[in-house]
Enzyme design. Structure first.
Site, mmCIF file in Angstrom:
data_model
loop_
_atom_site.group_PDB
_atom_site.id
_atom_site.type_symbol
_atom_site.label_atom_id
_atom_site.label_comp_id
_atom_site.label_asym_id
_atom_site.label_seq_id
_atom_site.Cartn_x
_atom_site.Cartn_y
_atom_site.Cartn_z
ATOM 1 N N LYS A 13 2.161 -5.609 13.024
ATOM 2 C CA LYS A 13 1.095 -4.601 13.046
ATOM 3 C C LYS A 13 -0.286 -5.256 13.018
ATOM 4 O O LYS A 13 -1.182 -4.866 13.750
ATOM 5 C CB LYS A 13 1.239 -3.643 11.845
ATOM 6 N N ARG A 88 1.280 5.208 4.336
ATOM 7 C CA ARG A 88 2.509 4.521 3.958
ATOM 8 C C ARG A 88 3.543 5.508 3.415
ATOM 9 O O ARG A 88 4.651 5.126 3.108
ATOM 10 C CB ARG A 88 2.209 3.579 2.818
ATOM 11 N N ARG A 123 5.915 -16.710 7.771
ATOM 12 C CA ARG A 123 4.501 -16.354 7.892
ATOM 13 C C ARG A 123 3.638 -17.165 6.930
ATOM 14 O O ARG A 123 3.999 -17.385 5.786
ATOM 15 C CB ARG A 123 4.322 -14.860 7.611
ATOM 16 N N ARG A 156 1.863 -15.711 1.540
ATOM 17 C CA ARG A 156 1.501 -14.562 0.725
ATOM 18 C C ARG A 156 2.491 -14.447 -0.429
ATOM 19 O O ARG A 156 3.679 -14.688 -0.245
ATOM 20 C CB ARG A 156 1.593 -13.283 1.580
ATOM 21 N N ARG A 167 10.187 -4.858 -0.344
ATOM 22 C CA ARG A 167 9.215 -4.218 0.548
ATOM 23 C C ARG A 167 9.928 -3.444 1.651
ATOM 24 O O ARG A 167 9.492 -2.364 2.047
ATOM 25 C CB ARG A 167 8.276 -5.277 1.154
HETATM 26 P P1 AMP Z 1 0.412 -5.042 3.869
HETATM 27 O O1 AMP Z 1 -0.554 -6.154 4.070
HETATM 28 O O2 AMP Z 1 0.097 -3.822 4.709
HETATM 29 O O3 AMP Z 1 1.849 -5.471 3.983
HETATM 30 O O4 AMP Z 1 0.214 -4.534 2.349
HETATM 31 C C1 AMP Z 1 0.449 -5.393 1.257
HETATM 32 C C2 AMP Z 1 0.646 -4.588 -0.016
HETATM 33 O O5 AMP Z 1 -0.537 -3.834 -0.301
HETATM 34 C C3 AMP Z 1 1.753 -3.557 0.030
HETATM 35 O O6 AMP Z 1 3.039 -4.112 -0.245
HETATM 36 C C4 AMP Z 1 1.307 -2.583 -1.060
HETATM 37 O O7 AMP Z 1 1.545 -3.100 -2.362
HETATM 38 C C5 AMP Z 1 -0.202 -2.560 -0.841
HETATM 39 N N1 AMP Z 1 -0.588 -1.503 0.140
HETATM 40 C C6 AMP Z 1 -1.165 -1.695 1.361
HETATM 41 N N2 AMP Z 1 -1.379 -0.524 1.979
HETATM 42 C C7 AMP Z 1 -0.925 0.439 1.136
HETATM 43 C C8 AMP Z 1 -0.846 1.866 1.210
HETATM 44 N N3 AMP Z 1 -1.281 2.546 2.279
HETATM 45 N N4 AMP Z 1 -0.309 2.523 0.145
HETATM 46 C C9 AMP Z 1 0.116 1.870 -0.948
HETATM 47 N N5 AMP Z 1 0.101 0.530 -1.074
HETATM 48 C C10 AMP Z 1 -0.430 -0.187 -0.046
#
Ligand code: AMP
Length: 208
Positions: A13, A88, A123, A156, A167
């Site tokens: 994404k 989400r 990654r 990360r 996740r």
């Molecule tokens: P990502 O980089 O999109 O994989 O997000 C990393 C982490 O940030 C996720 O595993 C959540 O803990 C938090 N996070 C990001 N976006 C959201 C969202 N829209 N709602 C809730 N938690 C989020």
């Protein structure tokens, strides 16, 4: 227009969102990037979100909805934007629908689970400029250093295998249902996310 990027963690994404952002001249807004920056800077938001993020769980709806609504009101998003990592869950999708009058197009990047785990464990990110690499498919030119700024790349915290599984579980339970939410509104396009970055992007361009 608001574009939404949907798909499991590791679907691409962020990468596809950046390419799309450059192509159509709209900003990519990543809630994950915003939260990670807050954690790095130890802001009150970051201190609240840190532990939840490390465990691969979702940060509270009120917090992320607040972040996105602020962004959507800003000049940066006056012509629209590309949302990466939001919504989400259904509550966030409904909040977005209520708040915004813009047309919504959701782009679902479909990648099988086995491929996602392979991609996420390989990654690496640059802690300085945020560039993203994959040590198999898209490695940096020099060892584990960022091509752009030379900083040493890191993994990360939530890309460790035991967190990745959580996740994916959270994705299946909370995020997958919003694919149907947008499909039923005729707002969804689906793109096959397997193959190289360029292959996926050219499929995406054709669809849009
Ligand atoms: P990502 O980089 O999109 O994989 O997000 C990393 C982490 O940030 C996720 O595993 C959540 O803990 C938090 N996070 C990001 N976006 C959201 C969202 N829209 N709602 C809730 N938690 C989020």
């Amino acid at each position: 227009m608001i574009y939404i990027l949907l798909g499991p963690p590791g679907a691409g994404k962020g990468t596809q969102g950046e390419l799309l952002s450059r192509k159509i001249g709209m900003p990519r807004i990543s809630t994950g990037d915003i939260l990670r920056e807050a954690v790095r800077n130890k802001t009150p938001l970051g201190l609240k979100a840190k532990e939840t993020m490390e465990r691969g769980k979702l940060v509270s709806d009120d917090i992320v909805i607040g972040i996105v609504m602020e962004k959507l009101k800003s000049n940066e998003c006056a012509r629209g934007c590309i949302l990466d990592g939001f919504p989400r869950n259904l509550k966030q999708a409904e909040a977005l629908e209520k708040f915004s009058n813009s047309d919504i197009k959701a782009i679902y990047i479909n990648v099988p689970e086995g491929e996602v785990i392979k991609r996420l464990t390989a990654r690496r990110i640059c802690p300085n400029c945020g560039a993203v690499y994959n040590m198999i498919a898209n490695p940096p030119k020099e060892d584990e250093k960022c091509d752009t700024c030379g900083e040493k790349l890191i993994q990360r915290d939530d890309d460790r295998e035991e967190v990745i599984r959580d996740r994916i579980r959270v994705y299946r339970q909370h995020t997958e249902p919003i694919i149907e939410f947008y499909r039923s509104r005729n707002s969804l396009v689906e793109v096959d996310g397997s193959g190289t970055i360029e292959e996926v992007f050219s499929r995406l361009e054709e669809l849009l």
